[in-house]
Design a protein around this motif. Structure first.
Motif, PDB file in Angstrom:
ATOM      1  N   UNK A 136     180.146  60.766  30.397  1.00 11.38           N
ATOM      2  CA  UNK A 136     178.721  60.820  30.754  1.00 11.38           C
ATOM      3  C   UNK A 136     178.063  62.070  30.158  1.00 11.38           C
ATOM      4  N   UNK A 137     178.741  63.197  30.239  1.00 13.87           N
ATOM      5  CA  UNK A 137     178.202  64.439  29.665  1.00 13.87           C
ATOM      6  C   UNK A 137     178.059  64.324  28.157  1.00 13.87           C
ATOM      7  N   UNK A 138     179.027  63.687  27.518  1.00  9.62           N
ATOM      8  CA  UNK A 138     178.991  63.495  26.072  1.00  9.62           C
ATOM      9  C   UNK A 138     177.799  62.621  25.664  1.00  9.62           C
ATOM     10  N   UNK A 139     177.571  61.543  26.416  1.00 11.25           N
ATOM     11  CA  UNK A 139     176.424  60.677  26.112  1.00 11.25           C
ATOM     12  C   UNK A 139     175.106  61.453  26.264  1.00 11.25           C
ATOM     13  N   UNK A 140     174.991  62.240  27.320  1.00 12.46           N
ATOM     14  CA  UNK A 140     173.788  63.033  27.558  1.00 12.46           C
ATOM     15  C   UNK A 140     173.583  64.050  26.433  1.00 12.46           C
ATOM     16  N   UNK A 141     174.642  64.760  26.078  1.00 11.48           N
ATOM     17  CA  UNK A 141     174.578  65.752  25.005  1.00 11.48           C
ATOM     18  C   UNK A 141     174.187  65.085  23.680  1.00 11.48           C
ATOM     19  N   UNK A 142     174.885  64.015  23.314  1.00 12.65           N
ATOM     20  CA  UNK A 142     174.622  63.359  22.036  1.00 12.65           C
ATOM     21  C   UNK A 142     173.210  62.777  21.980  1.00 12.65           C
ATOM     22  N   UNK A 143     172.681  62.310  23.105  1.00 12.67           N
ATOM     23  CA  UNK A 143     171.297  61.844  23.146  1.00 12.67           C
ATOM     24  C   UNK A 143     170.314  62.976  22.892  1.00 12.67           C
ATOM     25  N   UNK A 144     170.590  64.129  23.487  1.00 13.93           N
ATOM     26  CA  UNK A 144     169.737  65.299  23.260  1.00 13.93           C
ATOM     27  C   UNK A 144     169.840  65.784  21.816  1.00 13.93           C
ATOM     28  N   UNK A 145     171.038  65.760  21.256  1.00 15.46           N
ATOM     29  CA  UNK A 145     171.216  66.157  19.855  1.00 15.46           C
ATOM     30  C   UNK A 145     170.471  65.189  18.933  1.00 15.46           C
ATOM     31  N   UNK A 146     170.562  63.900  19.232  1.00 13.45           N
ATOM     32  CA  UNK A 146     169.872  62.909  18.402  1.00 13.45           C
ATOM     33  C   UNK A 146     168.356  63.167  18.407  1.00 13.45           C
ATOM     34  N   UNK A 147     167.779  63.402  19.572  1.00 11.66           N
ATOM     35  CA  UNK A 147     166.333  63.655  19.665  1.00 11.66           C
ATOM     36  C   UNK A 147     165.966  64.946  18.926  1.00 11.66           C
ATOM     37  N   UNK A 148     166.752  65.981  19.112  1.00 13.29           N
ATOM     38  CA  UNK A 148     166.500  67.268  18.449  1.00 13.29           C
ATOM     39  C   UNK A 148     166.619  67.117  16.930  1.00 13.29           C
ATOM     40  N   UNK A 149     167.705  66.485  16.468  1.00 10.24           N
ATOM     41  CA  UNK A 149     167.912  66.317  15.028  1.00 10.24           C
ATOM     42  C   UNK A 149     166.820  65.458  14.395  1.00 10.24           C
ATOM     43  N   UNK A 150     166.357  64.468  15.116  1.00 10.55           N
ATOM     44  CA  UNK A 150     165.265  63.634  14.607  1.00 10.55           C
ATOM     45  C   UNK A 150     164.024  64.480  14.397  1.00 10.55           C
ATOM     46  N   UNK A 151     163.743  65.348  15.345  1.00  6.69           N
ATOM     47  CA  UNK A 151     162.572  66.233  15.225  1.00  6.69           C
ATOM     48  C   UNK A 151     162.765  67.210  14.057  1.00  6.69           C
ATOM     49  N   UNK A 152     163.968  67.734  13.883  1.00  8.98           N
ATOM     50  CA  UNK A 152     164.241  68.683  12.795  1.00  8.98           C
ATOM     51  C   UNK A 152     164.034  68.015  11.432  1.00  8.98           C
ATOM     52  N   UNK A 153     164.292  66.723  11.353  1.00  8.20           N
ATOM     53  CA  UNK A 153     164.298  66.044  10.057  1.00  8.20           C
ATOM     54  C   UNK A 153     163.030  65.241   9.748  1.00  8.20           C
ATOM     55  N   UNK A 154     162.109  65.106  10.687  1.00 10.90           N
ATOM     56  CA  UNK A 154     160.933  64.273  10.434  1.00 10.90           C
ATOM     57  C   UNK A 154     159.691  65.125  10.180  1.00 10.90           C
ATOM     58  N   UNK A 155     158.806  64.579   9.374  1.00  9.92           N
ATOM     59  CA  UNK A 155     157.562  65.243   9.010  1.00  9.92           C
ATOM     60  C   UNK A 155     156.535  65.072  10.121  1.00  9.92           C
ATOM     61  N   UNK A 156     155.762  66.043  10.450  1.00 11.03           N
ATOM     62  CA  UNK A 156     155.596  67.380   9.899  1.00 11.03           C
ATOM     63  C   UNK A 156     156.436  68.443  10.609  1.00 11.03           C
ATOM     64  N   UNK A 157     157.163  68.022  11.665  1.00  6.29           N
ATOM     65  CA  UNK A 157     157.926  69.021  12.415  1.00  6.29           C
ATOM     66  C   UNK A 157     159.049  69.629  11.580  1.00  6.29           C
TER      67      UNK A 157
END
Length: 184
Positions: A136-157
């Motif tokens: 459960x912790x892994x799923x929560x962490x990986x979901x947060x990483x996915x959202x963060x990484x998406x923001x890091x990689x998408x324009x204009x953010x």
């Protein structure tokens, strides 16, 4: 001031506010990723703490499984000593520990007295619960990483991320959860 000047000031203010909002959102998301990694660390530490009890319980019943018990203890020590590593680096140690633990649990079937031991059953139940919490912790962490990484990689953010050095984070995966064999 002319209307053009007001428009330029307004656009500049809007860009500045947008920059501040994006920066603050990055900080919040990075903090959430760090916090959720802490949740995984707590559960992995709980699993590490169960190993000595499990080894002591098994030793009393299966003394000739010494090589396997030694491997399990060594895997636990390696995982424990690398608890500050990055998720990708720590993953290998946790997989080794999980593999040794799974192998021990599979061998327990050869010891009916051990399988019936109340202390072993309690440890096995605690291990199962801990593995569920790790997942459960892994799923929560990986979901947060996915959202963060998406923001890091998408324009204009991604422009803000580049300027302020927000870098993508690593996902944390384990080969499989440690599970006691199903009696049958």
């Amino acid at each position: 001031m002319t209307p053009v000047t007001w428009a330029l000031v307004g656009v500049g203010a809007l860009l500045l506010v947008s920059l501040l909002v994006m920066y603050n959102r990055f900080v919040r998301q990075r903090t959430l990723v760090d916090e959720s990694w802490g949740g995984i660390d707590v559960e992995l530490t709980r699993r590490h703490d169960l190993i000595p009890q499990l080894v002591d319980t098994v030793k009393g019943y299966a003394a000739h499984e010494q090589a396997l018990l030694t491997r399990l203890v060594e895997a636990r020590e390696a995982a424990t000593s690398h608890h500050t590593d990055s998720p990708a680096h720590r993953q290998g140690y946790e997989d080794s520990l999980g593999g040794a633990l799974q192998q021990l649990l599979a061998r327990v079937e050869a010891y009916p007295d051990l399988e019936a031991s109340e202390s072993f059953l309690a440890l096995q139940d605690e291990l199962t619960n801990t593995e569920d919490r790790i997942a459960a912790s892994r799923r929560f962490y990986n979901g947060n990483v996915r959202a963060y990484n998406t923001r890091v990689r998408t324009f204009p953010s991604n422009l803000v991320a580049a300027v302020f050095r927000f870098r993508p984070r690593e996902f944390f995966e384990l080969r499989e959860a440690v599970r006691p064999p199903v009696a049958g």
